[in-house]
Design a protein around this motif. Structure first.
Motif: not given
Length: 119
Positions: A42-69
């Motif tokens: 459960a903690v991983s979901v908002p944490s990875n959304i936040a981390e993804g939003c903090g990334r520099q590239t769209t590809k990195e952001t999508i990667h962390f959103l997939h981890i959250a999913r």
């Protein structure tokens, strides 16, 4: 983009808080088992959304959103296991699964938004 304003992050945070409240009633012998595992997912979901939003590239952001999913799918399975063990009643199970489904929909939409930006 401020991640704390995102509906997907707000809903994931709500899911996490509801899950923490519900798992407080789980048997004490499960504190290092299913309780801990469910809370970490459960903690991983908002944490990875936040981390993804903090990334520099769209590809990195999508990667962390997939981890959250992925964490949402893992948590959903753990809810079924907790129901099987009678740690969750039907009402609690339905509440958690409903929140998980809501998070999945929002997260899928957010992933698609980033994928369109990438194209």
């Amino acid at each position: 983009m401020v991640y704390t304003n995102l509906d997907v992050w707000v809903e994931a945070r709500k899911l996490t808080n509801v899950l923490y409240t519900i798992t407080k009633q789980f048997p004490k012998e499960e504190i290092y088992g299913l309780t801990n595992q469910m809370r970490r997912c459960a903690v991983s979901v908002p944490s990875n959304i936040a981390e993804g939003c903090g990334r520099q590239t769209t590809k990195e952001t999508i990667h962390f959103l997939h981890i959250a999913r992925g964490s949402l799918f893992e948590l959903e399975t753990q809810c079924y296991l907790a129901l099987d063990q009678k740690y969750l009643n039907e009402k609690e199970f339905e509440e958690l699964v409903g929140l998980i489904q809501s998070c999945k929909r929002l997260l899928n939409g957010f992933i698609n938004y980033y994928k369109k930006m990438q194209a």
